[in-house]
Design an enzyme around this catalytic site. Sequence first.
Site, mmCIF file in Angstrom:
data_model
loop_
_atom_site.group_PDB
_atom_site.id
_atom_site.type_symbol
_atom_site.label_atom_id
_atom_site.label_comp_id
_atom_site.label_asym_id
_atom_site.label_seq_id
_atom_site.Cartn_x
_atom_site.Cartn_y
_atom_site.Cartn_z
ATOM 1 N N ARG A 171 0.833 -1.213 0.000
ATOM 2 C CA ARG A 171 0.000 0.000 0.000
ATOM 3 C C ARG A 171 0.863 1.256 0.000
ATOM 4 O O ARG A 171 0.517 2.277 0.590
ATOM 5 C CB ARG A 171 -0.939 -0.005 1.197
ATOM 6 C CG ARG A 171 -0.236 -0.181 2.523
ATOM 7 C CD ARG A 171 -1.193 0.075 3.624
ATOM 8 N NE ARG A 171 -0.599 -0.199 4.921
ATOM 9 C CZ ARG A 171 -1.222 0.047 6.052
ATOM 10 N NH1 ARG A 171 -2.416 0.569 6.038
ATOM 11 N NH2 ARG A 171 -0.651 -0.226 7.204
ATOM 12 N N LYS A 180 2.434 6.510 1.394
ATOM 13 C CA LYS A 180 1.986 5.329 2.141
ATOM 14 C C LYS A 180 0.472 5.397 2.317
ATOM 15 O O LYS A 180 -0.037 6.351 2.902
ATOM 16 C CB LYS A 180 2.702 5.345 3.498
ATOM 17 C CG LYS A 180 2.608 4.053 4.251
ATOM 18 C CD LYS A 180 3.545 4.102 5.445
ATOM 19 C CE LYS A 180 3.346 2.891 6.310
ATOM 20 N NZ LYS A 180 4.205 2.899 7.470
ATOM 21 N N ARG A 224 6.323 9.572 3.278
ATOM 22 C CA ARG A 224 7.474 9.129 4.077
ATOM 23 C C ARG A 224 8.768 9.437 3.325
ATOM 24 O O ARG A 224 8.860 9.265 2.122
ATOM 25 C CB ARG A 224 7.372 7.638 4.369
ATOM 26 C CG ARG A 224 8.556 7.105 5.171
ATOM 27 C CD ARG A 224 8.242 5.812 5.883
ATOM 28 N NE ARG A 224 8.125 4.663 5.001
ATOM 29 C CZ ARG A 224 7.761 3.441 5.421
ATOM 30 N NH1 ARG A 224 7.452 3.244 6.694
ATOM 31 N NH2 ARG A 224 7.675 2.438 4.574
ATOM 32 N N ASP A 244 11.875 -7.567 6.880
ATOM 33 C CA ASP A 244 11.458 -6.519 5.941
ATOM 34 C C ASP A 244 11.398 -5.148 6.616
ATOM 35 O O ASP A 244 11.180 -4.139 5.944
ATOM 36 C CB ASP A 244 10.104 -6.853 5.294
ATOM 37 C CG ASP A 244 9.030 -7.155 6.320
ATOM 38 O OD1 ASP A 244 9.210 -8.103 7.099
ATOM 39 O OD2 ASP A 244 8.008 -6.440 6.360
ATOM 40 N N ASN A 245 11.616 -5.100 7.931
ATOM 41 C CA ASN A 245 11.639 -3.821 8.651
ATOM 42 C C ASN A 245 13.034 -3.472 9.166
ATOM 43 O O ASN A 245 13.176 -2.649 10.068
ATOM 44 C CB ASN A 245 10.654 -3.855 9.824
ATOM 45 C CG ASN A 245 9.220 -3.857 9.340
ATOM 46 O OD1 ASN A 245 8.918 -3.311 8.286
ATOM 47 N ND2 ASN A 245 8.334 -4.482 10.083
#
Length: 488
Positions: A94, A114, A177, A253-254
């Site tokens: 998203r 985002k 972001r 993934d973070n």
Amino acid sequence: MTKNNEVGWNLDNSYATLPQSFYTEIPPTPVSSPELVKLNHSLAISLGFNPEELKKEAEIAIFAGNALPEGAHPLAQAYAGHQFGHFNMLGDGRALLIGEQITPSGKRFDIQLKGSGPTPYSRRGDGRAALGPMLREYIISEAMYALDIPTTRSLAVVTTGEPTYRETKLPGAILTRVASSHIRVGTFQYAAARGSIEDLQSLADYTIKRHYPEIEAHENRYTALLQEVIKKQASLIAKWQLVGFIHGVMNTDNITISGETIDYGPCAFMDNYDQGTVFSSIDTQGRYAYGNQPYMAAWDLARLAESLIPILHEDEEEALKIAQDEISKFSVQYEKQWFIGMKKKLGLFSNEEQDQSLIEQLLKMMEKYKADYTNTFRSLTLDTLENTPLFDSPEFKEWYKLWQSRLEKQEESKENAYEMMKNNNPSIIPRNHRVEEALEAAVTNGDYSVMEKLLEALANPYAYSTDQEEYCVPPAPTNRPYRTFCGT
């Protein structure tokens, strides 16, 4: 596309030079009636924008995905990730990277929308975001920036005029972001899982050029890349621990390759000092508890090392050995950074044998007496030890004498020691109950003044200003335990 020279757009699209398997080109999905509810003036200026121009309708349309600035190349990035230990192929479900803003000083920053609509990676999601979590990310990421912790940042929040449906109907929003890049450990896992060594090398070379150009000429540049990322993450996690920040969802993934904190979904700041503190509603096993964060970072970095094995050395056994050797250095680097930071929190300039035990004793007492983490260090810094179970205890009084005599032993004056403490012990953090109060006012009542006041206080966490005192009060016991949800 809109031309925005007066505005300051200066976009490049270097990520699109990677093999096409790393992304999907897709435009944002327009929204019905966007409205700008928050703009980050100081960040806008540092990126080369004119903040007044960004408030105009044409620019609000860009923040909403209804228009694109000149030079935009919207794309959703592909990546993989271990989520709570389980491997999945993922991607921007998203969010869209619209381009990389080149600042007046020549720096490069990703500009990402985002909540901009569905992408091929949405996995049955609607691609949208709710206002509360987007404002929450704005507040926490800006607080982290003020605390001098590497982080992605928030340029703007717009409401969409459309609802999003989660457990209930919520107002929709889009966050802009800003990041040094969105390359993650999971991006490398994605490349490795696809099995193309050429693609893996392309990603590694691109990453080195973008983030670590100083190692481009290194004879073992992929090993050097792993070393640099380990160094950055060791420093980052130490900074988290030193202020009591709990990320809550340290999936691969973070974890960014740049060493910035990313994804403020279920994060929160610790009140009472407790190694087992967990806030995330989905972390039922405490995998990402406060005390586990350094271990989980090492685990995530081991997944990066695994992904790099095909290019670390042509001999697989040798490559495996290199990967293991480098990962084993993380804990040493983390411990060193944490220890240096903790000494600063206690005003210790020189090195003495007793320092480690002095620190450990204090933390043990704080845990025993359920002392507030931030306020304990704040009280030591101000030397105002109000009546609390910790400060009233005989063992603390004994510890305090030892600490004071340790300060007196130093060549530096006590005045300098307290000054250093002031610069390393924030008097204010984004207390969970205060953040919720600000979000409630904004989302439910359309009143952004509570958030503005909170942001103003959080902008100078080391100021020790009387204006901030109301934000230093821990939550009432009825407000605990606090739970966070992965809304971002």
